[in-house]
Design a protein around this motif. Structure first.
Motif, mmCIF file in Angstrom:
data_model
loop_
_atom_site.group_PDB
_atom_site.id
_atom_site.type_symbol
_atom_site.label_atom_id
_atom_site.label_comp_id
_atom_site.label_asym_id
_atom_site.label_seq_id
_atom_site.Cartn_x
_atom_site.Cartn_y
_atom_site.Cartn_z
ATOM 1 N N TYR A 43 17.815 10.343 14.106
ATOM 2 C CA TYR A 43 18.707 11.291 14.758
ATOM 3 C C TYR A 43 17.966 11.834 15.974
ATOM 4 N N ASN A 44 18.271 11.299 17.120
ATOM 5 C CA ASN A 44 17.596 11.610 18.377
ATOM 6 C C ASN A 44 18.279 12.833 18.994
ATOM 7 N N VAL A 45 17.828 14.004 18.599
ATOM 8 C CA VAL A 45 18.510 15.249 18.942
ATOM 9 C C VAL A 45 17.538 16.223 19.611
ATOM 10 N N THR A 56 11.355 4.429 25.497
ATOM 11 C CA THR A 56 10.370 4.912 24.532
ATOM 12 C C THR A 56 10.773 4.605 23.092
ATOM 13 N N PHE A 57 12.071 4.446 22.846
ATOM 14 C CA PHE A 57 12.527 4.170 21.490
ATOM 15 C C PHE A 57 12.440 2.689 21.146
ATOM 16 N N GLY A 58 12.668 1.830 22.132
ATOM 17 C CA GLY A 58 12.715 0.386 21.907
ATOM 18 C C GLY A 58 11.531 -0.186 21.150
ATOM 19 N N PRO A 59 10.295 0.166 21.527
ATOM 20 C CA PRO A 59 9.139 -0.384 20.803
ATOM 21 C C PRO A 59 9.109 -0.013 19.315
ATOM 22 N N ALA A 84 20.506 1.417 26.045
ATOM 23 C CA ALA A 84 20.064 1.771 24.696
ATOM 24 C C ALA A 84 20.362 0.651 23.714
ATOM 25 N N VAL A 85 21.552 0.080 23.810
ATOM 26 C CA VAL A 85 21.932 -1.022 22.919
ATOM 27 C C VAL A 85 21.091 -2.255 23.221
ATOM 28 N N GLU A 86 20.866 -2.521 24.489
ATOM 29 C CA GLU A 86 20.070 -3.692 24.868
ATOM 30 C C GLU A 86 18.614 -3.575 24.424
ATOM 31 N N CYS A 87 18.075 -2.364 24.352
ATOM 32 C CA CYS A 87 16.673 -2.188 23.953
ATOM 33 C C CYS A 87 16.476 -2.488 22.474
ATOM 34 N N ALA A 88 17.526 -2.362 21.692
ATOM 35 C CA ALA A 88 17.423 -2.589 20.245
ATOM 36 C C ALA A 88 18.772 -3.081 19.723
ATOM 37 N N PRO A 89 19.126 -4.323 20.030
ATOM 38 C CA PRO A 89 20.456 -4.819 19.662
ATOM 39 C C PRO A 89 20.675 -4.967 18.158
ATOM 40 N N HIS A 90 19.613 -5.015 17.380
ATOM 41 C CA HIS A 90 19.757 -5.160 15.931
ATOM 42 C C HIS A 90 20.084 -3.843 15.240
#
Length: 96
Positions: A43-45, A56-59, A84-90
């Motif tokens: 929850y990125n709040v 920063t979240f992708g890694p 955001a979706v492209e950094c972590a598509p799974h």
């Protein structure tokens, strides 16, 4: 590991202080890394005093495969959402 049979959790940064980069890495290591048999939605709040962007979240999303989703609780443009979706598509992405 599992707590009373529960294996899915929503996590967020603690609200009492802004985490440094090293503390952010330790946060994910001690939650996702230590509990590989559980799944987590982050929850990125802003009340966690630190929000992560896709860079920063992708890694962390790549490193911890049991990190299964992120709730983006912030104002984002369409381009930012796409990135955001492209950094972590799974992951499952929830935009609020």
């Amino acid at each position: 590991g599992k707590l009373c049979g529960i294996d899915s959790f929503q996590i967020s940064f603690p609200s009492w202080g802004r985490l440094s980069d090293a503390e952010v890495a330790e946060f994910f290591a001690l939650t996702c890394g230590r509990n590989a048999d559980c799944s987590f939605v982050f929850y990125n709040v802003e009340r966690g005093r630190r929000v992560l962007n896709s860079d920063t979240f992708g890694p962390f999303a790549s490193q911890y495969r049991n990190l299964v989703g992120v709730k983006w609780a912030m104002s984002m443009t369409a381009d930012e959402m796409l990135k955001a979706v492209e950094c972590a598509p799974h992951l499952s992405h929830y935009f609020t």
